[in-house]
Design a protein around this motif. Sequence first.
Motif, PDB file in Angstrom:
ATOM      1  N   ARG A 200       0.853  -1.201   0.000  1.00  0.00           N
ATOM      2  CA  ARG A 200       0.000   0.000   0.000  1.00  0.00           C
ATOM      3  C   ARG A 200       0.883   1.244   0.000  1.00  0.00           C
ATOM      4  O   ARG A 200       0.986   1.939   1.027  1.00  0.00           O
TER       5      ARG A 200
ATOM      6  N   GLN B  47      -7.589   5.571  19.938  1.00  0.00           N
ATOM      7  CA  GLN B  47      -7.711   5.314  18.498  1.00  0.00           C
ATOM      8  C   GLN B  47      -6.989   4.023  18.121  1.00  0.00           C
ATOM      9  O   GLN B  47      -7.422   3.296  17.226  1.00  0.00           O
TER      10      GLN B  47
ATOM     11  N   ALA C 177      -6.534   1.414  20.223  1.00  0.00           N
ATOM     12  CA  ALA C 177      -7.373   0.315  20.719  1.00  0.00           C
ATOM     13  C   ALA C 177      -8.571   0.124  19.788  1.00  0.00           C
ATOM     14  O   ALA C 177      -8.984  -1.012  19.516  1.00  0.00           O
ATOM     15  N   GLY C 178      -9.125   1.237  19.293  1.00  0.00           N
ATOM     16  CA  GLY C 178     -10.255   1.177  18.372  1.00  0.00           C
ATOM     17  C   GLY C 178      -9.892   0.417  17.109  1.00  0.00           C
ATOM     18  O   GLY C 178     -10.666  -0.401  16.602  1.00  0.00           O
ATOM     19  N   MET C 179      -8.686   0.685  16.619  1.00  0.00           N
ATOM     20  CA  MET C 179      -8.217   0.002  15.423  1.00  0.00           C
ATOM     21  C   MET C 179      -8.080  -1.502  15.673  1.00  0.00           C
ATOM     22  O   MET C 179      -8.482  -2.328  14.850  1.00  0.00           O
ATOM     23  N   GLU C 180      -7.512  -1.844  16.838  1.00  0.00           N
ATOM     24  CA  GLU C 180      -7.368  -3.273  17.184  1.00  0.00           C
ATOM     25  C   GLU C 180      -8.738  -3.940  17.259  1.00  0.00           C
ATOM     26  O   GLU C 180      -8.894  -5.083  16.840  1.00  0.00           O
TER      27      GLU C 180
ATOM     28  N   MET D 258     -11.264  -3.139  15.547  1.00  0.00           N
ATOM     29  CA  MET D 258     -11.783  -3.316  14.189  1.00  0.00           C
ATOM     30  C   MET D 258     -10.956  -4.345  13.418  1.00  0.00           C
ATOM     31  O   MET D 258     -11.009  -4.410  12.185  1.00  0.00           O
ATOM     32  N   ALA D 259     -10.165  -5.118  14.186  1.00  0.00           N
ATOM     33  CA  ALA D 259      -9.342  -6.196  13.607  1.00  0.00           C
ATOM     34  C   ALA D 259      -8.319  -5.668  12.611  1.00  0.00           C
ATOM     35  O   ALA D 259      -8.014  -6.307  11.616  1.00  0.00           O
ATOM     36  N   VAL D 260      -7.824  -4.450  12.858  1.00  0.00           N
ATOM     37  CA  VAL D 260      -6.775  -3.879  12.019  1.00  0.00           C
ATOM     38  C   VAL D 260      -5.531  -3.740  12.891  1.00  0.00           C
ATOM     39  O   VAL D 260      -5.601  -3.154  13.975  1.00  0.00           O
ATOM     40  N   ASP D 261      -4.410  -4.289  12.423  1.00  0.00           N
ATOM     41  CA  ASP D 261      -3.189  -4.252  13.217  1.00  0.00           C
ATOM     42  C   ASP D 261      -2.582  -2.844  13.180  1.00  0.00           C
ATOM     43  O   ASP D 261      -2.164  -2.384  12.108  1.00  0.00           O
ATOM     44  N   PRO D 262      -2.544  -2.145  14.325  1.00  0.00           N
ATOM     45  CA  PRO D 262      -2.044  -0.759  14.304  1.00  0.00           C
ATOM     46  C   PRO D 262      -0.568  -0.664  13.936  1.00  0.00           C
ATOM     47  O   PRO D 262      -0.148   0.352  13.379  1.00  0.00           O
TER      48      PRO D 262
ATOM     49  N   ARG E 144      -0.709  -0.740  10.154  1.00  0.00           N
ATOM     50  CA  ARG E 144      -1.456   0.355   9.523  1.00  0.00           C
ATOM     51  C   ARG E 144      -0.891   1.737   9.888  1.00  0.00           C
ATOM     52  O   ARG E 144      -0.860   2.640   9.068  1.00  0.00           O
TER      53      ARG E 144
ATOM     54  N   ARG F  72       4.894   4.965   8.749  1.00  0.00           N
ATOM     55  CA  ARG F  72       5.630   6.121   9.280  1.00  0.00           C
ATOM     56  C   ARG F  72       7.117   5.807   9.388  1.00  0.00           C
ATOM     57  O   ARG F  72       7.973   6.635   9.100  1.00  0.00           O
TER      58      ARG F  72
END
Lengths: 275, 256
Positions: B38, B126, B128-131, B133-137, B140, B145
């Motif tokens: 990506r 944010q 924890a929210g990502m985790e 939503m099953a998205v690895d912070p 992502r 960065r």
Amino acid sequence: MTTEEHKHSDNVVEITGLKYRVGDKAIFDRLNISIPRGKVTAIMGPSGTGKTTLLRVMTGQVLPDRGRVMVEGRNVARLTTGELYELRTQMGFLFQNGALFTDSTVYENVAFPIREHTRLPEALIRHIVLMKLQAVGLRGAAAMMPTELSGGMARRVALARAIAMDPKIIFYDEPFVGLDPISMGVIVRLIRVLNDSLGLTSIIVSHDVDEVNAVSDQSYLISNGKVVAYGTPEELEHNKSAWVRQFMKGLADGPVPFHYPAPDYASQLLGEVDT
Amino acid sequence: MRLLREAYYIILGFLQMLGAAGFFLAQMLRHVPKALMRPRLIFQQVFNVGAMSLVLILIAGLFVGMVMGLQGYNTLSKFAATSALGTLVALSLLRELGPVVTALLFAGRAGTALTSEIGLMRATEQIAGMEMMAVDPVQRIVVPRFLAGVISMPLLVGIFNAVGLLGGYLVGVVLMGVDAGAFWGQIHGTVDLHEDFWTGVIKSVVFGIATTLVAVFEGYYAHPTAEGVSRATTRTVVNSALLVLALDYLLTAFMF
């Protein structure tokens, strides 16, 4: 269907003998909770009893010291990260402060999980996002930034994001805190409507008795790491326990004393004991 | 005895942090292939991390070059060797000042921005929210960065060096009257591609990895409070600066 499978299909979450400590303090001590499918279940208790921690245990954010936490028939503590993430695609989680991404618009916030988990064309993503925002009444706020939203609106956007992937279970962490009466009414209505129309199982953690009674099918009352009462809002209203009565009616004094344990007042004023 | 115990705990804490940062780096490297799929996310961060540091790097590079030109001219004129000014400015910039000063400025400008951004994302749930939503912070948020920092640093060093040379030229040739032919001719004749240029590039890549790793590590593990994020940001500047200077010595000792 075996008895075990039958049990799983009835209860979305099954917690048995949960123990969890933070330092010397026991947060949960052999806690047992079952969350039936398709219902709105509330977990209530005074501040600091570990209600939010309980949600985190159910969603695998925190691992229990002992006990079994089964969600959709799977032992959350035993899952690998990949399996846990797979299970979480069936979950929606509404954080107390919304946890919206502050550098993205409302639209992009709701689109986020869809973009991350699917390869849908942009036109379809747009339809889904607008439908979810319409469901929470904020289609008109799609272009706004999270910092421009009121507390109630931010929570509704977070709710739209939580249902973006059509989860089976939705967890609400203190959804009524800090809202004005109208926003509160909107959230209460949304929890009920979304639960029934989308066929969800909703789990609410809260200490707002009136709102919980208005929306929940049954509630657990927890205190000192244990379940102290369980039942429908009516059953809890008529519970004989003095502690339950104090909590449900919001009385200042009772089994939970008004004063935090302290040395004798007069002795302390006279300087006979240290502060 | 107390002093010894305190020293023991300081060393232990340092080693623990080093180990944790090492694990974090390994965790990030595991996600690099997926993150490379990506590139848009990485380019966005190259803009945030690199392009936004550009003005600072340009101004600092120009002044460092000008100071080098002035100091070099004053010293060299005592030996009637002002024709070597170009070599002095170019070698100082390519070998040392370019990578080191850019890395220090990068840590102060981009490193602190990365730490406070990731730290605040942690504090406002944010991450924890990502985790949830099953998205690895890490994949992502952190890896794009980190890669952006590693890509940006050599580019910024190149720009710093170019502007620095221009600054040296302005002061040495335009202001002090050193012969322009001698200035550029000396550079052309003495600067070695392998010995001077590539070693500078290697330094800039290593400093890019080090400063960005410190920044994202401190941000990701910042205590989720206002004070925690501010402490993490301070640690980013201090630790990056010390790490860059220590690594600079080690790299110089090995390469030259």
